[in-house]
Design a protein around this motif. Structure first.
Motif, mmCIF file in Angstrom:
data_model
loop_
_atom_site.group_PDB
_atom_site.id
_atom_site.type_symbol
_atom_site.label_atom_id
_atom_site.label_comp_id
_atom_site.label_asym_id
_atom_site.label_seq_id
_atom_site.Cartn_x
_atom_site.Cartn_y
_atom_site.Cartn_z
ATOM 1 N N ASN A 239 -1.840 -9.131 -1.538
ATOM 2 C CA ASN A 239 -1.285 -7.782 -1.682
ATOM 3 C C ASN A 239 -1.908 -7.031 -2.850
ATOM 4 O O ASN A 239 -2.173 -5.822 -2.768
ATOM 5 C CB ASN A 239 0.225 -7.857 -1.882
ATOM 6 C CG ASN A 239 0.956 -8.345 -0.640
ATOM 7 O OD1 ASN A 239 0.384 -9.052 0.174
ATOM 8 N ND2 ASN A 239 2.214 -7.968 -0.493
ATOM 9 N N SER A 240 -2.149 -7.747 -3.937
ATOM 10 C CA SER A 240 -2.668 -7.078 -5.143
ATOM 11 C C SER A 240 -4.092 -6.563 -4.932
ATOM 12 O O SER A 240 -4.413 -5.434 -5.332
ATOM 13 C CB SER A 240 -2.631 -8.029 -6.336
ATOM 14 O OG SER A 240 -3.398 -9.194 -6.084
ATOM 15 N N GLY B 206 -1.832 -3.869 -12.325
ATOM 16 C CA GLY B 206 -0.464 -3.967 -11.837
ATOM 17 C C GLY B 206 0.543 -4.088 -12.966
ATOM 18 O O GLY B 206 1.738 -4.241 -12.729
ATOM 19 N N ASN B 207 0.057 -4.007 -14.212
ATOM 20 C CA ASN B 207 0.939 -4.138 -15.362
ATOM 21 C C ASN B 207 0.561 -3.103 -16.410
ATOM 22 O O ASN B 207 -0.336 -3.317 -17.235
ATOM 23 C CB ASN B 207 0.835 -5.556 -15.934
ATOM 24 C CG ASN B 207 1.773 -5.786 -17.106
ATOM 25 O OD1 ASN B 207 2.565 -4.912 -17.469
ATOM 26 N ND2 ASN B 207 1.680 -6.965 -17.707
ATOM 27 N N ILE C 243 0.836 -1.204 0.000
ATOM 28 C CA ILE C 243 0.000 0.000 0.000
ATOM 29 C C ILE C 243 0.864 1.245 0.000
ATOM 30 O O ILE C 243 0.619 2.201 -0.747
ATOM 31 C CB ILE C 243 -0.944 -0.001 1.213
ATOM 32 C CG1 ILE C 243 -1.981 -1.114 1.068
ATOM 33 C CG2 ILE C 243 -1.649 1.358 1.350
ATOM 34 C CD1 ILE C 243 -2.892 -1.245 2.268
ATOM 35 N N ALA C 244 1.907 1.245 0.853
ATOM 36 C CA ALA C 244 2.788 2.414 0.928
ATOM 37 C C ALA C 244 3.448 2.691 -0.417
ATOM 38 O O ALA C 244 3.648 3.855 -0.803
ATOM 39 C CB ALA C 244 3.850 2.194 2.007
ATOM 40 N N THR D 278 -1.338 -0.219 -9.865
ATOM 41 C CA THR D 278 -1.444 -0.927 -8.581
ATOM 42 C C THR D 278 -0.467 -2.101 -8.543
ATOM 43 O O THR D 278 -0.789 -3.181 -8.042
ATOM 44 C CB THR D 278 -2.887 -1.424 -8.343
ATOM 45 O OG1 THR D 278 -3.338 -2.163 -9.488
ATOM 46 C CG2 THR D 278 -3.820 -0.252 -8.101
ATOM 47 N N TRP D 279 0.723 -1.882 -9.070
ATOM 48 C CA TRP D 279 1.740 -2.922 -9.087
ATOM 49 C C TRP D 279 2.153 -3.314 -7.678
ATOM 50 O O TRP D 279 2.280 -2.461 -6.786
ATOM 51 C CB TRP D 279 2.966 -2.431 -9.856
ATOM 52 C CG TRP D 279 4.112 -3.412 -9.858
ATOM 53 C CD1 TRP D 279 4.296 -4.448 -10.719
ATOM 54 C CD2 TRP D 279 5.220 -3.421 -8.957
ATOM 55 N NE1 TRP D 279 5.461 -5.120 -10.409
ATOM 56 C CE2 TRP D 279 6.048 -4.510 -9.325
ATOM 57 C CE3 TRP D 279 5.594 -2.629 -7.866
ATOM 58 C CZ2 TRP D 279 7.223 -4.817 -8.649
ATOM 59 C CZ3 TRP D 279 6.756 -2.940 -7.176
ATOM 60 C CH2 TRP D 279 7.562 -4.020 -7.578
ATOM 61 N N VAL D 280 2.322 -4.609 -7.458
ATOM 62 C CA VAL D 280 2.896 -5.103 -6.204
ATOM 63 C C VAL D 280 4.031 -6.051 -6.545
ATOM 64 O O VAL D 280 4.018 -6.730 -7.583
ATOM 65 C CB VAL D 280 1.846 -5.830 -5.330
ATOM 66 C CG1 VAL D 280 0.743 -4.861 -4.900
ATOM 67 C CG2 VAL D 280 1.243 -7.041 -6.047
#
Length: 321
Positions: free
Chosen positions: A157-158, A126-127, A22-23, A142-144
């Protein structure tokens, strides 16, 4: 058998892993994010949010948050969209498509249809280099680095990152709309917050049953009035104005002082200048007033007119607290 200590450590790693993800999102906020917030603020239609799998569940939560904070939104399941539900999307409705990979087969089918209709497409993925990322007018990154489960497979996490990004959108829109607690209550009239901000004393007041006696009423009449009113209190009226109240506690204290009730009148045991409240006062303010004076009821008056009594039990039963 896994130990208690190992379980706690596993949970700790999961929470810390998700908090790091998140950070990290704060670093991805850019002009695209700003443009999306401004677009949603200015749009006259609804925001349609779609996704597949776990992303679809996150989409539904974001829809709920936006609807409750002044941004009209609806959920469209990506797989159902291509079997008739695409009709939910109207011209002018921006569409937010949520997908971790951005390459899901359902997304690849849906995106060209949305583009053909001319709807603005916002990709939350995330991509950024995925099919969805490249096709979108705006991208929310929203990449993790990885999921928190040991196999790096279960969306953890995603989906947390997607949810947090949705909350960031909602909160920014709240500030842009200057959306107040009172506005929020209007969308939640049945909830505790709605009742705190909307429910007024006259909404709970039973004006058909107003316990009252005259100053010269004898104690038997007082007891009957208290009993019939079922509020543990009766008002003492003179010239149609409240000059005092008598509670069941006042009756008990009187009986501790005397062997007989003969000769006693309402004026002899009443409490003068009782605490009063106006009918248009919020119920939560009435509750605060009761707590301030350590009492369980308030006499309701409008000007000098006696309307009835509101009791603590009425407020608790309504679920204000």
């Amino acid at each position: 058998m896994i130990t208690k200590e190992a379980l706690v450590e596993c949970a700790r790693r999961t929470l810390l892993s998700e908090s790091v993800s998140i950070a990290k999102l704060a670093e991805f906020l850019d002009d695209s994010f700003v443009a999306v917030v401004e677009l949603l603020f200015q749009t006259q239609g609804r925001l349609v949010i779609t996704g597949i799998g776990k992303s679809a569940i996150i989409a539904q939560k974001i829809v709920a948050t936006l609807n409750s904070t002044g941004t009209p939104a609806l959920f469209l399941h990506a797989s159902e969209a291509i079997h008739g539900d695409l009709g939910m999307v109207q011209p002018g409705d921006p569409v937010l498509c949520i997908s971790k990979s951005g390459n899901s087969p359902e997304i690849k089918v849906l995106v060209p249809l949305l583009k053909r209709q001319g709807n603005v497409l916002i990709g939350m993925t995330g991509n950024s280099e995925s099919y969805l990322g490249k096709a979108s007018d705006y991208v929310l990154n929203t990449w993790v680095e990885r999921e928190s489960d040991p196999n790096n497979l279960a969306p953890t996490n995603s989906t947390t990152a997607q949810l947090a990004m949705g909350d960031a959108l909602a909160v920014c829109l709240i500030e842009m709309r200057q959306f107040t607690a009172e506005d929020f209550a209007l969308y939640h009239p049945g909830g505790a917050l709605g009742k705190k901000l909307l429910l007024k004393v006259n909404d709970l007041l039973d004006t058909a049953h107003r316990p009252m006696v005259a100053p010269d009423s004898d104690i038997k009449q007082v007891i009957v009035s208290i009993s019939e009113g079922r509020l543990g209190v009766t008002a003492v009226l003179e010239a149609e104005q409240v000059i005092g109240i008598i509670t069941d506690g006042d009756i008990r204290r009187m009986l501790n002082k005397t062997e007989t009730i003969t000769g006693w009148k309402a004026r002899d045991i009443m409490t003068v200048n009782p605490k009063t409240i106006a009918p248009d006062t919020l119920v939560v303010d009435a509750l605060n007033r009761m707590e301030q004076y350590a009492i369980t009821q308030l006499v309701v008056v409008e000007g000098t007119q006696y309307l009835g009594v509101i009791h603590l039990h009425d407020i608790l039963k309504e679920g204000v607290v």
